[in-house]
Enzyme design. Structure first.
Site, mmCIF file in Angstrom:
data_model
loop_
_atom_site.group_PDB
_atom_site.id
_atom_site.type_symbol
_atom_site.label_atom_id
_atom_site.label_comp_id
_atom_site.label_asym_id
_atom_site.label_seq_id
_atom_site.Cartn_x
_atom_site.Cartn_y
_atom_site.Cartn_z
ATOM 1 N N GLU A 355 0.995 -1.052 0.010
ATOM 2 C CA GLU A 355 0.125 0.005 0.068
ATOM 3 C C GLU A 355 0.829 1.145 -0.113
ATOM 4 O OE1 GLU A 355 -4.342 0.071 1.761
ATOM 5 O OE2 GLU A 355 -2.959 1.244 3.231
ATOM 6 N N HIS A 386 6.451 -26.858 3.430
ATOM 7 C CA HIS A 386 5.583 -27.963 2.955
ATOM 8 C C HIS A 386 4.464 -27.393 1.980
ATOM 9 C CE1 HIS A 386 7.327 -31.104 5.485
ATOM 10 N NE2 HIS A 386 7.748 -30.055 6.424
ATOM 11 N N LYS A 514 -14.098 1.736 -3.939
ATOM 12 C CA LYS A 514 -14.839 2.052 -3.063
ATOM 13 C C LYS A 514 -15.841 2.835 -3.636
ATOM 14 C CE LYS A 514 -11.932 3.639 0.159
ATOM 15 N NZ LYS A 514 -11.582 4.351 1.379
#
Length: 549
Positions: A355, A386, A514
């Protein structure tokens, strides 16, 4: 801060030429040539942290040229600008002063001709008083019972930092149960509310403006849930506190503004855990431990602001990152903490870095023609071994990695920690030096097998090595050392943004989605077919409406 295109500097041109000389040099060759390589390419901080950057594709000449880049782009001036309260977040006309929040020396820090430290200290004192009342049981809920559970409602910086720190410092936690709600998906808050009792729960609503969609949606749902049991709205004041600056909206919600904890526009969300946003941390581990967290960060701030770039840990790590991202074409960095309590550390700095430096426009307003922020990801070891280490070891992409581990564990159970640390040490060695075909064939001979008969398998067991890593070994994860570690990464991010000529402390990239969501939301209120968007978005919305009917 000066606006200098890094690619136009003589240092960048020198680095490009140097890369041509270095691109085929291996880490193994660098170690073979210099028996003192570890001593030359590692440093300690306060005898609490060892940073080993020797397993990188760098030489002393590489670092010297990278330091020249820092000088030509005036990194020293940028650091001074931030610490002096200059409004370096120019797109929002704001200073950037998370360092003031942990300024334990209490020296004046001036913004707009005003020392901010008295207000910082006043909020800290207010948080101390409030938290001690909650932790001690002196604070009572509406039925006279003490608080047992705290629910932090926030998103982004109002969630990721406090959640990461409370998890990392779980060995220091008190009796209060901590919960975090961020996602606007109702499932998140619904599942948390199943675990708590309205009579003994305190909600912290973390939103500077008290208008953040996700946070306020969750806060109102929590309030509705609470009032179903409590009944009278006056009881809200005993069970909700606000981390905000909007006193009017806080009061209208039913929160006593005496329990509103303020912070300032010079505190960026992803750098806000040191502020009132850290109230959940205080409620989890106590005020004294929070002060230790601040003190560790302040110690790193002093190191960063006063240490010459050649020995400055955040600067060194930042420069090495630029080297890989811009010259080797590495697009990602993995953060791999070998400590289960640190399981949210990579996620926290995924936001912190991406960000901050995920920008394509420079400080002059021009599109850049070089790489800015890397993709950050990671999981705790040994789980990652793993899962995705296969690609790091034998894939076609360069993934520089930071390995982080404590020498002392909080849970000395049997030989668990020795096994964990044996993997920590082994992985960086394996990534650096690999395993040659000759070694694979010799292993077969040692097992009494004929390599010629296993020729079809041999290539798959070869590890090229030459994969770069940093190792950060902490003496122990304490509030102090964690504060220093977080600040180390914060200043690394700042350094890269300063050198790469971008604005690190705004985040306009989160706005468009947004805005469009606010436009789409009313369109979801009925069953009418939508045709106001592109064919893909229309098709998705209309199928959603058909399926929910």
């Amino acid at each position: 801060m000066k606006n200098i295109n890094p690619t136009q500097t003589s240092a960048w041109q020198a680095l490009q030429k140097h890369y041509d000389e270095m691109k085929d040099v291996t880490i193994a060759e660098l170690f073979a040539k210099d028996s003192d390589r570890f001593a030359k390419f590692s440093a300690t901080f306060d005898d609490l942290m060892l940073v080993d950057f020797s397993k990188n594709r760098i030489t002393e000449e590489t670092l010297a040229k990278l330091q020249d880049l820092a000088k030509e782009t005036d990194l020293a001036g940028a650091i001074k600008s931030m610490f002096s309260g200059e409004k370096i977040n120019r797109t929002e006309d704001r200073a950037v002063l998370h360092v003031a929040l942990r300024n334990r020396s209490n020296t004046p820090i001036i913004v707009d001709d005003k020392d901010v430290m008295p207000e910082v200290n006043a909020v800290l004192e207010k948080m101390k008083t409030f938290s001690e009342a909650i932790i001690s049981g002196q604070w009572k809920g509406y039925t006279g019972k003490a608080i047992t559970d705290v629910v932090n409602i926030g998103i982004g910086g109002s969630d990721l930092g406090p959640f990461m720190v409370t998890e990392a410092l779980r060995p220091y936690k008190n009796h209060l149960n901590m919960h975090f709600v961020s996602n606007v998906d109702g499932t998140h808050i619904a599942e948390v509310l199943k675990k708590v009792n309205p009579e003994t729960t305190l909600f912290l609503v973390a939103s500077k403006t008290f208008t953040t969609q996700e946070t306020m949606t969750n806060a109102h749902s929590a309030r509705d849930w609470f009032l179903k049991t409590a009944g009278d709205e006056k009881h809200v004041a005993k069970h909700f506190a606000a981390l905000s600056t909007n006193a009017k909206a806080v009061g209208e919600f039913g929160i006593d503004t005496a329990n509103m904890f303020e912070f300032w526009d010079w505190v960026g969300g992803r750098y806000s855990l040191w502020s009132a946003i850290g109230l959940s941390i205080i409620l989890s581990v106590g005020f004294d431990n929070f002060v230790e967290l601040l003190s560790g960060a302040h110690a790193m701030d002093k190191h960063f602001s006063t240490t010459p770039a050649e020995k400055n840990l955040p600067v060194l790590l930042a420069l090495i990152g630029i080297w890989y991202n811009n010259f080797f074409g590495a697009e990602t960095e993995a953060i791999l903490p070998y400590d289960q309590y640190m399981h949210r550390f990579a996620a926290y700095f995924q936001q912190g870095n991406m960000e901050s430096n995920g920008k394509y426009v420079d400080r002059n307003g021009n599109a850049v023609d070089y790489q800015t922020g890397p993709i950050i990801w990671g999981e705790p070891g040994t789980n990652g071994q793993h899962a995705f280490y296969q690609l790091i070891h034998q894939g076609t992409k360069m993934v520089p990695c930071d390995f982080i581990a404590p020498a002392i564990t909080h849970n000395p159970l049997s030989d668990h920690h020795q096994k964990l640390l044996s993997n920590f040490f082994a992985q960086t060695e394996a990534l650096a030096f690999g395993k040659s075909r000759e070694v694979v064939e010799q292993e077969y001979r040692d097992q009494g097998k004929d390599p010629a008969q296993l020729e079809h398998v041999v290539p798959f067991k070869v590890f090229e090595g030459n994969r770069p890593t940093n190792s950060i070994l902490l003496r122990e994860i304490t509030p102090y050392s964690l504060g220093a570690l977080i600040a180390l990464y914060e200043h690394k991010i700042f350094t890269q943004g300063a050198i790469l000529n971008i604005f690190t402390f705004d985040q306009w990239g989160v706005e468009l989605g947004k805005q469009l969501a606010n436009r789409i939301l009313p369109e979801l209120g009925d069953d009418k077919a939508i045709s106001s968007h592109d064919s893909s978005t229309n098709g998705l919305i209309n199928r959603y409406k058909a399926w929910r009917a």
